[in-house]
Design a protein around this motif. Structure first.
Motif, PDB file in Angstrom:
ATOM      1  N   ALA A 100      -3.969   9.795   5.050  1.00 15.04           N
ATOM      2  CA  ALA A 100      -5.070   8.589   5.250  1.00 15.04           C
ATOM      3  C   ALA A 100      -5.104   8.422   6.719  1.00 15.04           C
ATOM      4  O   ALA A 100      -4.408   8.750   7.385  1.00 15.04           O
ATOM      5  N   THR A 101      -6.118   7.567   7.033  1.00 12.66           N
ATOM      6  CA  THR A 101      -6.584   7.234   7.684  1.00 12.66           C
ATOM      7  C   THR A 101      -6.450   6.111   8.560  1.00 12.66           C
ATOM      8  O   THR A 101      -6.168   4.706   8.499  1.00 12.66           O
ATOM      9  N   LEU A 102      -5.512   6.121   9.701  1.00 14.27           N
ATOM     10  CA  LEU A 102      -5.859   4.463  10.713  1.00 14.27           C
ATOM     11  C   LEU A 102      -6.494   4.274  11.859  1.00 14.27           C
ATOM     12  O   LEU A 102      -6.671   4.766  11.970  1.00 14.27           O
ATOM     13  N   LEU A 103      -6.776   2.663  11.432  1.00 11.24           N
ATOM     14  CA  LEU A 103      -7.954   2.161  12.251  1.00 11.24           C
ATOM     15  C   LEU A 103      -7.008   1.026  12.706  1.00 11.24           C
ATOM     16  O   LEU A 103      -7.145   0.035  11.776  1.00 11.24           O
ATOM     17  N   ARG A 122      -7.861  -7.829  16.207  1.00 11.38           N
ATOM     18  CA  ARG A 122      -9.150  -6.578  15.239  1.00 11.38           C
ATOM     19  C   ARG A 122      -7.846  -6.472  14.355  1.00 11.38           C
ATOM     20  O   ARG A 122      -6.862  -6.926  14.406  1.00 11.38           O
ATOM     21  N   MET A 123      -8.556  -5.911  12.536  1.00 13.86           N
ATOM     22  CA  MET A 123      -7.507  -5.680  12.150  1.00 13.86           C
ATOM     23  C   MET A 123      -6.461  -4.033  11.623  1.00 13.86           C
ATOM     24  O   MET A 123      -8.004  -3.280  12.600  1.00 13.86           O
ATOM     25  N   THR A 124      -5.623  -4.171  11.411  1.00 18.99           N
ATOM     26  CA  THR A 124      -5.514  -2.382  11.074  1.00 18.99           C
ATOM     27  C   THR A 124      -5.559  -2.370   9.586  1.00 18.99           C
ATOM     28  O   THR A 124      -5.845  -2.433   8.823  1.00 18.99           O
ATOM     29  N   LEU A 125      -6.598  -1.380   9.537  1.00 17.91           N
ATOM     30  CA  LEU A 125      -7.788  -1.157   8.239  1.00 17.91           C
ATOM     31  C   LEU A 125      -6.336   0.720   7.835  1.00 17.91           C
ATOM     32  O   LEU A 125      -6.214   1.414   8.691  1.00 17.91           O
ATOM     33  N   ILE A 126      -6.373   0.566   6.958  1.00 17.18           N
ATOM     34  CA  ILE A 126      -5.359   2.120   6.332  1.00 17.18           C
ATOM     35  C   ILE A 126      -6.536   2.119   5.206  1.00 17.18           C
ATOM     36  O   ILE A 126      -6.824   1.460   4.500  1.00 17.18           O
ATOM     37  N   ARG A 127      -6.982   3.311   5.095  1.00 18.51           N
ATOM     38  CA  ARG A 127      -8.335   3.959   4.118  1.00 18.51           C
ATOM     39  C   ARG A 127      -8.430   5.832   3.993  1.00 18.51           C
ATOM     40  O   ARG A 127      -7.332   6.349   4.687  1.00 18.51           O
ATOM     41  N   SER A 128      -8.106   5.623   2.674  1.00 18.31           N
ATOM     42  CA  SER A 128      -7.837   7.005   2.264  1.00 18.31           C
ATOM     43  C   SER A 128      -7.957   6.716   0.676  1.00 18.31           C
ATOM     44  O   SER A 128      -9.496   6.572   0.702  1.00 18.31           O
ATOM     45  N   GLN A 129      -8.442   8.181   0.165  1.00 22.07           N
ATOM     46  CA  GLN A 129      -9.401   8.885  -0.976  1.00 22.07           C
ATOM     47  C   GLN A 129      -8.450   9.137  -2.423  1.00 22.07           C
ATOM     48  O   GLN A 129      -7.638   9.948  -2.264  1.00 22.07           O
ATOM     49  N   GLN A 170     -12.924   7.249  -5.942  1.00 18.29           N
ATOM     50  CA  GLN A 170     -12.558   6.099  -5.011  1.00 18.29           C
ATOM     51  C   GLN A 170     -12.511   6.281  -3.612  1.00 18.29           C
ATOM     52  O   GLN A 170     -10.677   6.560  -3.965  1.00 18.29           O
ATOM     53  N   PRO A 171     -12.393   5.619  -2.663  1.00 16.98           N
ATOM     54  CA  PRO A 171     -12.064   5.273  -1.545  1.00 16.98           C
ATOM     55  C   PRO A 171     -11.010   4.339  -2.025  1.00 16.98           C
ATOM     56  O   PRO A 171     -11.390   3.116  -2.805  1.00 16.98           O
ATOM     57  N   VAL A 172      -9.860   4.318  -1.391  1.00 14.44           N
ATOM     58  CA  VAL A 172      -9.282   2.593  -1.191  1.00 14.44           C
ATOM     59  C   VAL A 172      -8.769   2.742   0.409  1.00 14.44           C
ATOM     60  O   VAL A 172      -8.969   3.477   1.252  1.00 14.44           O
ATOM     61  N   GLU A 173      -8.533   0.727   0.280  1.00 12.49           N
ATOM     62  CA  GLU A 173      -8.674   0.696   2.111  1.00 12.49           C
ATOM     63  C   GLU A 173      -7.806  -0.368   2.052  1.00 12.49           C
ATOM     64  O   GLU A 173      -7.579  -1.389   0.831  1.00 12.49           O
ATOM     65  N   ILE A 174      -6.289  -0.916   2.358  1.00 15.06           N
ATOM     66  CA  ILE A 174      -5.712  -1.589   2.756  1.00 15.06           C
ATOM     67  C   ILE A 174      -6.282  -2.785   4.009  1.00 15.06           C
ATOM     68  O   ILE A 174      -5.958  -1.908   5.380  1.00 15.06           O
ATOM     69  N   ARG A 175      -6.548  -3.301   4.611  1.00 15.31           N
ATOM     70  CA  ARG A 175      -6.287  -4.307   6.032  1.00 15.31           C
ATOM     71  C   ARG A 175      -5.612  -5.676   6.176  1.00 15.31           C
ATOM     72  O   ARG A 175      -4.948  -6.015   4.665  1.00 15.31           O
ATOM     73  N   MET A 224     -11.561   0.274  -3.055  1.00 13.42           N
ATOM     74  CA  MET A 224     -10.701  -0.694  -3.122  1.00 13.42           C
ATOM     75  C   MET A 224      -9.837  -0.830  -2.701  1.00 13.42           C
ATOM     76  O   MET A 224      -9.293  -0.662  -2.090  1.00 13.42           O
ATOM     77  N   ASN A 225     -10.272  -2.011  -2.541  1.00 13.27           N
ATOM     78  CA  ASN A 225     -10.001  -3.016  -1.356  1.00 13.27           C
ATOM     79  C   ASN A 225      -8.609  -3.843  -1.518  1.00 13.27           C
ATOM     80  O   ASN A 225      -8.823  -4.605  -2.641  1.00 13.27           O
ATOM     81  N   PHE A 226      -7.461  -4.621  -0.571  1.00 17.00           N
ATOM     82  CA  PHE A 226      -5.857  -4.799  -0.747  1.00 17.00           C
ATOM     83  C   PHE A 226      -6.138  -5.457   0.367  1.00 17.00           C
ATOM     84  O   PHE A 226      -6.047  -5.135   1.945  1.00 17.00           O
ATOM     85  N   GLN A 227      -5.829  -6.831   0.236  1.00 14.76           N
ATOM     86  CA  GLN A 227      -5.705  -8.083   1.909  1.00 14.76           C
ATOM     87  C   GLN A 227      -6.167  -9.004   1.076  1.00 14.76           C
ATOM     88  O   GLN A 227      -6.152  -9.718   0.792  1.00 14.76           O
ATOM     89  N   THR A 228      -4.657  -9.351   2.382  1.00 12.65           N
ATOM     90  CA  THR A 228      -4.197 -11.074   1.340  1.00 12.65           C
ATOM     91  C   THR A 228      -5.256 -11.737   1.966  1.00 12.65           C
ATOM     92  O   THR A 228      -6.117 -11.780   2.791  1.00 12.65           O
TER      93      THR A 228
END
Length: 306
Positions: free
Chosen positions: A78-81, A126-133, A137-142, A20-24
């Motif tokens: 959550a993981t920060l990348l 680079r993008m800031t990526l927050i990844r969680s579960q 369902q994986p969830v990602e915020i960019r 599930m992705n969230f990004q402007t």
């Protein structure tokens, strides 16, 4: 036919769940800067999710926060990348580690080192990526780096105007008297920071001074030395703008050492004045403030610096 249908179900069940992705959208990306002498914030709204921001308090480095009224990230961590952007072929993602998820509107708060890594990544495109579960369902915020450079310049200008310390850092402190009864350069510098903070935040309007001594003299002499040290700090504060009604002065002699009075260095540390700042509101029926500060000889221990 039934066997083929069951086989297809088995194949789909073995595939990883789509994230599930969230990004402007790129054309709508906006970095916003706000702040004052106490805190600076650099943030980006995230469409259909909430917002993310770098927050730097006075006296500290920035942390990264993710805010949302929803709890789509689930629980745990959550993981920060600092993730390579699609237009950066050959670059790998930089994993900055995990951060625990909260239960309020602020879903996560990074460490200062993690925030620094995310900022450096954004400056590199680079993008800031927050990844969680969230369940299965994986969830990602960019957060995209578009328009970050200009906003970061404004953020740095804000940070340059921050006070040297925040309230948590300055609320409890000690001023040392390693050599007798005179305020030295270090003590005056500490008091100047305290005065600057009170000027910037008038709601912080009361100072409690607790004088201390080592155990070199007898009880009465030590009590008097601790009183004179507290008076020296009080005189400095009065000379630099505080009113007498804002100060409470107490003295304790050798009753509350920081360390054992076992050698000269330790005795020097115990010769001090403890300072506690607070916000004091006088009740509507309170009598007018006295013309002189309260002076108390007390056995009640002072608060300890953080």
């Amino acid at each position: 036919m039934r066997q083929r249908y069951l086989a297809l179900l088995s194949v789909f069940a073995s595939l990883p769940a789509l994230a599930m992705n969230f990004q402007t959208r790129l054309e709508n990306v906006e970095w916003k800067v706000a702040g004052d002498q106490f805190e600076c914030r650099l943030g980006q709204p995230v469409a259909n999710f909430g917002s993310a921001e770098f927050v730097r308090r006075a006296g500290e480095q920035a942390v990264f926060r993710l805010n949302s009224v929803s709890h789509l990230l689930g629980t745990g961590s959550a993981t920060l990348l600092a993730a390579a952007a699609p237009w950066q072929p050959g670059r790998g993602d930089i994993n900055l580690g995990s951060v625990r998820l909260g239960h309020g509107e602020t879903l996560l708060t990074s460490s200062q080192s993690q925030a620094s890594g995310l900022i450096n990544g954004l400056l590199e495109g680079r993008m800031t990526l927050i990844r969680s579960q969230s369940g299965s369902q994986p969830v990602e915020i960019r957060l995209l780096s578009a328009r970050f450079g200009q906003a970061f310049g404004e953020y740095q200008a804000c940070a340059a105007k921050l006070l040297p310390m925040n309230y948590d850092q300055i609320r409890l402190s000690d001023v040392g008297f390693p050599r007798g009864l005179e305020l030295d350069t270090a003590a005056k510098a500490r008091l100047d920071k305290l005065l600057a903070f009170m000027k910037a935040d008038p709601s912080v309007n009361h100072v409690q001074l607790d004088g201390h001594s080592d155990n070199s003299g007898n009880r009465l002499v030590n009590r008097d030395l601790s009183r004179r040290r507290a008076l020296a700090v009080q005189d400095y504060l009065l000379a630099h703008g505080l009113s007498e009604s804002q100060i409470t002065l107490r003295f304790h002699g050798e009753s509350y050492p920081l360390v054992a009075n076992s050698n000269a260095a330790n005795r020097a540390r115990n010769r001090r004045v403890s300072i506690e700042l607070s916000r004091v509101e006088a009740p509507p029926s309170a009598a007018p403030a006295a013309d002189s500060p309260a002076v108390l000889a007390t056995d009640k221990p002072p608060a300890k610096p953080l």
